[in-house]
Structures are given as C-alpha cells and as structure tokens.
Scaffold this active site. Structure first.
Site: not given
Length: 800
Positions: A307-308, A310, A315, A330, A431
């Site tokens: 999903l993502g 970093g 994720v 995560k 953020d």
C-alpha cells in the site's frame, strides 16, 4: 502577557562572553550566512549549546563540544579536498572557517584537559557506570553519533569488525548531507545520529554504548513516570511508562542478549503500570512482545498488496483471521531506527492510541517481532487512496480545480475538524499534506477523509514528556515536515501547533487551484521561497474560487502566527456559511432529514440498553466496539458526524439532545444516559463511546467478534480472563463502571475460581443476551463450538 512595571532604566547589559563562547557565536553566524558544508550548522550549534550551558560537568561538556567541532572540521577538510566550494570566494571562506574551527577545538581541549577529562582511559562500554552520564544519555548518544569516540581512545567493541568492508561507514570522512527526518534536529536530549550510524545499525546489533543509552533513558523515564504518578498526573505518567517499556523492548530485540533480571522486571512493570494509568480505549490497543502467545502471523495474514513505502518500512495489506476483515499493516525495520526514529515510533503509537475521531485512522494492535527485528502496526484500511492522487489526477491548473468549491468546502471542514480535535487533545501532527489524507472509499466525490501517519506528531502542553525540566511545553524546535507544506516558522526552529494551520492553508490552496503555492526544482529552492516569498493568487488559477474561499486561504497562510487563523476561527469563517445548507444536508441536520419522531429513536433505545448493562457486560461491548472493522463503522461514523454540530470531534449533551429531536425523554433520564455512556468522564461523548452505546442495538455481536473481544481483555494470552485482567483493561476508567463487585459477581457466575475461559465467556454473554439484541434473532446465531459457522456481522439495518 504578565503585567510588568514600566521604568526608565535601560535594559541590563548582556552577560560577558568567554573567548570560546564568542568564537562559537561567530562560527554559528558564519554557518547561518552560507552553507559551507552539509552538516556544519548542526555540529557548531551543538558545540555552542554545550559550552553555554552551565549545567553538568564542565569537562564532559567541553569534550563533547570538541567532538562536534572535529566532525565539522572533517567535513570542511573533505570539502577542500574536493574543490573547496563553487568559487574562489567560497574556497577562501571555507579556509577561514576551518581555521576558526581548529582554534575553537584547541580551546575546548584546553578547557576539558583542565577539568581532567581528556585523559580518561579506555573502558569497557559494558562498565559504563564508571563514565559520567547526564540527562537522557547525551554523552552516549554522541558517542554513537561520531563512531564510538575513537578520537578519545574509547574505541569500538569487536562486534563492529563484522561489518562488511563495503559498508558506508568506511567512507565516514566523506561529507554526506543528513536527511531532514534524521538530522538537523536537536530536542535538548538527543543529538540525532547521522546517516552513517543509521546504516551501521541496519547491519549490526546495538553496540554496547547504544544499549547503555537505551537502558539509561528507560531508567530515567521510569523515575519520571513515578514522579508524575505521585502528583496524580496520570496522563503524563502513562506516557512515560509507555516510553520506558518501548525503550526496553527495543533493547530486548536488538541488544544481542537478554535483559538483566532487574530490567526485565522493569519492562513488565512499566507495561502493567501504563495500562492501569491509561484510558480504556488506549488499553484496547494491545502491544505484543515476541514471547506473547498472540503473534502477528497467528492473528493476521498478509495479502501481498503493498500500500505504500517509507524511509523505515513498508505498508502492507492484511486480513484478520478471526473474521476475515481487511486492515493495513505498517512494518518498521527497528534496526534502522536512530534515537530520533525511536522517539517518533513512541509518539506515533501514543498519539494513535489516544486520539479517537471519526476522521483519524485507528491503531488496532502492535506486534514486536524478533524475526527480522521488526515492529508491526495494524491500522484501519482506507480503500480510497490518497487525496494527493485524486488532486493530481483531476486537476487542470488554469482550466479547472480538482473538486468543485462545495466539495472542497466539505473536505476542508473535515480536515479542520480533525486539527481542532487534535490540538484540543494536545497533539500537533507536523506533517499535514495531501498524501496523509486518505479516502475511506473509492469515490473521491462522496468518500470521507481519514488522517494517517503520526510519525512526526508531538504532544504539547501538560502531557509533553520533559526530563530536563527546561524545555518549553508548547514550542518545538525540530525542523521537520515536507517542503511544500512546511510553515516558515518551522524553518526558523521555534514554532508551535499553529504550523498545522499553515499546512492546511497549503492544502486549501491546492484544492482550489490544483497547484502548490511554492514551486522549486529542489527542496532547498522550495524552502527558500517558503521562507521569504509572498503567496501569490493568480486570477487564472482561482477563477472559480469565491472571494470567501480566497479569504480563508489567506487567513491560513498568514506568516505572522499571531494573525493566522486557528482551527476554531477557520471553522467559523464566512466561507463555510456559503455551503452551510449543503454541509448540513450531507450531515442530515436540515429540516426533513431527521426521521419521523413518532417512534422512539433507535439511539435512545440503545442508550437505555447500554446503561442497563452490568460492569462486565458493558466492558465487553466497549472492547468489541474498539475492534469493529472499518467497514462496520461506515454508517455509525456518518451518524456521529450528523450529530457533531460544531465539528469538534465529540458530542455534548446539547448536541445529543438536538440529535434526538422531539423524542419523549425526560431531561434527568437523558443526563443519566449520557453519563453512563461517558466512560472517561469528560462530559462529552467521544466517537468510540458513541459507537459502543449505539452498538448494542445496531450491530450483531456474533461469536467471531466476541472472540476478538475476549483476546483483547486477556492481554497476556493466558487463555482465560481474571479480575486483574478486567480491571487492567478498564485502566483509569475503572471507577466509571461502578463497583468492582459487579465484575467479581459476573466472573464468579461465569467461571470457577475467578477464571473464565473462552467457552465460559461465550456462555455468559449469550445468557446476558448481548448476542441476540441486535438485528439478527438469537435463533439465527450459530454456535461455532458445535461445528456450525457464525454469520457475518450484519450491516446496520436502520438509520437514525
């Protein structure tokens, strides 16, 4: 401002500076006028702070200051070897700067030598008690930061020799710009470790020095927590105990050897105390150690969908095995976390535990795994994707914005409501950006937003951890955030929660125009314009934006923080009155939307049923509500938004009364029902409390959901529930559930000897008819223990 007596006397003269202090001040001014090396400003700033600070051993402070200046000098020398700047003028400046550094280093060494510190012999890092440690272990942190203080003869342990020769640590003298998320940040305790040490930690276990740092910090946190508890400051004490437990958990996973018995006892004690001092909702988010029976693999299965990504992990999509509901996971690589990264992990977990808002993503569980040394955070899954992607896909700057102004008003109202709620809870996100707002469903024109990624969030106010007793409770000094959304005052290093409002101003600008207010070919260029360039509103970009909309954006993008709109002021802005009818229609609050009140509202019936439950049954409902999957909360989330007239994220008694309309309920009864649902005694109903009260009549608690609730109460994975487990889950809210005699009676009725296993738990709940008072009749509920399958948790069958 406090009242002061005005006099004609001139201000007092500034204190005289020593030659070294004056030299460091001049060096800092030099780094501010031009960036001579990537990290020179950080090193010189740290050295100046240590020299000017009058607390702590003089020799120790000058020793660390000399190390910081040596780091700056190494970068200068490397820069001179590679060309010495872009011009001859820059080369001359660099030479002069290096010479000033050498002189400052000599003066630091002389001061340290006079104090008898420089000639400290080499010691075993495990015998660190022989060396001075101050504050949060800044000496040890700096030792790790600059390679174990080899220049002082301390050296590294033999375990470091296992690092591959190709590791970046072999190029330690080559200047590298440290990322904004890991460096250029000082919080008064930790000097952030550089990129070199982060890469080293990724390939090796904790060095003894780093282990000692974490243990020392945990010890101080425990002492601070006990002090806060003695003052009956339960919120601050709980956070300190949580931080101590996290530090010791990291030591267990990365330390290379088990904790000493005293530290292991401290870890367990810290976890236990944190639960007893936390609210029920926070305790519903369980943190599992590697030895806990409930592991991530046993509770969830990964879907394989990414999903993502970093800086510290990835994720992933996952499915809860108990009920096949979808969540996000995560996964963080603990080996890559620096001191700052560790602090951020705690802040993210603490913030997500405490915040309870329909537009903030919910943390479900935390798993620490010794397989790969990872931390897994299980959160709600938002299937609609990022707001950024929607803006990027739909916007045509100068042609059309990504959304209509009415839809933008709806989205901004949701975001401002979240910020208002966070700030009222003492949390600053720091953020806020389009990428951190996710849609909960695929259609951007109808979906609602959820805020994610609290890795940079910080607590302010009374709950803010403060071991030094000197830091501001409301201001921050870390230069963090994303370039496009960063507030000007953040770049100056002194700011507060109002930086979030600037970021929302940038988001509003992009919603109306489809383009950011500041452009640049690099982050450095963007930040330069953020610092000094006035925001321009080109007519061709805002041709479809009302004057009220432009006024709102200007109010949020005020450089003067005293003139900048607060979240409360922004929500009262005339812009939202333009679309009040639409927003109220969407929320179901205009005339004709409320249901016919001839029949008793279902919510009123649910409140009465919830208030009638005994303490143990009420706890089960509360815990079950905290673990409902996001898909089951869609209608309840919409209903809560309808009732929340002022958008502050909680319901007052007046809002509840207004929401019930003309329902025939006595005022005293309504107050009693409201108090029964208000478990944390805040005189308001949070989203979770609203869901728990409405859950009794609106969602079927089948055996799958009850099994999730049972495991949450049995936090130690014993396979049975005891009185101690129930009280620990209630935490500081235990008194709100009434007499513990009700809990004792329920457990005595359900089990034998005060222990209730899962089968006895199910029998008791079924007997109390909790699983048969929803939309599905009790005859339709199948008992899994007989081999039948339970039906899926049904959707809400009626609306308010």
């Amino acid at each position: 401002m406090p009242d002061v007596a005005m006099t004609d006397r001139p201000p007092p003269a500034p204190p005289s500076e020593s030659p070294l202090q004056e030299r460091l001040r001049i060096l800092r001014e030099s780094t501010g006028s031009a960036t001579l090396t990537p990290n020179a400003e950080t090193y010189v700033k740290r050295a100046a702070e240590l020299v000017h600070n009058e607390e702590g051993p003089v020799g120790q402070r000058h020793t660390i200051a000399g190390c910081a200046l040596r780091c700056a000098l190494q970068e200068c020398e490397a820069a001179m070897r590679t060309g010495g700047g872009a011009s001859a003028k820059d080369s001359i400046r660099l030479l002069r700067f290096a010479e000033e550094l050498r002189q400052a280093i000599r003066e630091c060494d002389e001061a340290a030598s006079y104090a008898g510190v420089v000639d400290t012999p080499t010691v075993d890092m495990d015998e660190a008690d022989d060396r001075p440690v101050r504050g949060c272990g800044a000496f040890w942190d700096f030792s790790e930061f600059c390679g174990g203080l080899d220049c002082l003869g301390y050296g590294r342990e033999s375990e470091s020799s296992s690092i591959d020769s190709a590791s970046p640590i072999t190029n330690k003298h080559e200047p590298q710009r440290m990322g904004s998320e890991e460096t250029l940040q000082l919080d008064g305790h930790f000097l952030a470790r550089g990129a070199e040490h982060c890469k080293l930690a990724a390939e090796a276990s904790l060095t003894p020095g780093a282990r000692q740092l974490l243990e020392n910090t945990a010890t101080e946190l425990l002492a601070a927590a006990e002090e806060a508890a003695s003052r009956r400051d339960r919120g601050a004490a709980a956070r300190q105990f949580q931080r101590a437990a996290l530090h010791l958990e990291i030591v267990r996973l990365l330390g290379g050897k088990p904790l000493a018995p005293a530290l292991e006892a401290s870890r367990r004690y810290a976890r236990w105390r944190a639960r007893r001092l936390s609210h029920l909702l926070e305790n519903c988010v369980l943190e599992h150690s590697p030895e806990d029976p409930r592991t991530f693999d046993a509770a969830y299965s990964l879907t394989g969908e990414i999903l993502g990504r970093g800086g510290y992990g990835v994720v992933l999509g996952c499915t809860r095995r108990a009920d096949q509901e979808a969540f996000a996971c995560k996964r963080l690589d603990l080996k890559r976390l620096s001191a700052k990264g560790l602090a951020r992990l705690h802040e993210e977990i603490a913030a997500l535990k405490a915040l309870d808002h329909p537009h903030i993503v919910r943390l479900r569980e935390v798993f620490y795994s010794d397989t790969g040394r990872t931390c897994l955070l299980v959160t709600d899954l938002c299937s609609g994707g990022e707001l950024f992607k929607a803006v990027d896909k739909r916007a045509r700057p100068g042609v059309r914005p990504p959304f209509t102004e009415s839809r933008s008003a709806e989205l901004l109202r949701q975001m401002l409501g979240v910020v208002r709620y966070m700030h009222s809870c003492g949390v600053c996100h720091r953020d806020l950006k389009l990428e951190n707002w996710l849609f909960d469903s695929p259609d951007p024109d109808t979906a609602t937003l959820r805020l994610v990624d609290f890795g940079l969030a910080r607590v302010f106010g009374p709950l803010r951890p403060d071991l030094s007793k000197t830091r501001s409770k409301t201001n921050f000094d870390e230069r963090v955030g994303s370039a496009y959304y960063c507030a000007p005052e953040v770049l100056e290093g002194i700011y507060d929660r109002r930086c979030d409002l600037w970021s929302l101003g940038v988001i509003a600008y992009m919603l109306f125009s489809g383009t950011p207010p500041f452009w640049g070919r690099s982050d450095k260029e963007i930040l330069k314009r953020v610092r000094s360039t006035e925001v321009k509103f080109l007519p061709e970009l805002f041709r479809s934006t009302s004057s009220e909309g432009l006024s709102l954006v200007r109010g949020l993008l005020q450089r003067d923080v005293e003139l900048r709109l607060t979240a409360d002021q922004a929500l009262e802005h005339p812009f939202f009155s333009l679309y009040a009818t639409l927003v109220r229609s969407v929320s179901g609050l205009v005339e004709g939307i409320l249901p016919d009140q001839e029949e008793e509202p279902p919510l009123l019936d649910a409140l009465r049923s919830f208030a009638a439950l005994n303490a143990f049954s009420k706890l089960v409902v509360e815990v079950a509500a905290a673990h409902l999957a996001p898909a089951r909360l869609v209608q309840l989330r919409q209903d809560f938004t309808k009732a929340d007239l002022d958008g502050d994220g909680v319901l007052s008694l007046a809002e509840l009364r207004s929401f019930l309309g003309d329902a025939k309920v006595d005022e005293r009864e309504l107050e009693a029902l409201f108090a029964a649902a208000d478990v944390d005694a805040t005189q308001t109903l949070s989203f979770h409390e609203f869901v728990a009260a409405a859950l009794v009549r609106r969602v079927e608690l089948d055996d799958k959901m009850l099994h999730v609730a049972f495991e949450a109460i049995d936090s130690e994975g014993l396979g049975y529930i005891t009185r101690e487990a129930v009280v620990a889950t209630m935490g500081r809210d235990a008194k709100r559930y009434g007499s513990t005699a009700e809990v004792d009676a329920a457990l005595a009725h359900a089990g034998v000897g005060g222990r209730v296993d899962y089968n006895e738990f199910l029998d008791y709940i079924h007997e109390q008819r909790l699983s048969g008072i929803g939309s599905v009749s009790s005859e339709e509920t199948k008992d899994e223990r007989t081999g039948s399958t339970s039906p899926e948790i049904p959707s809400v069958i009626y609306k308010f």
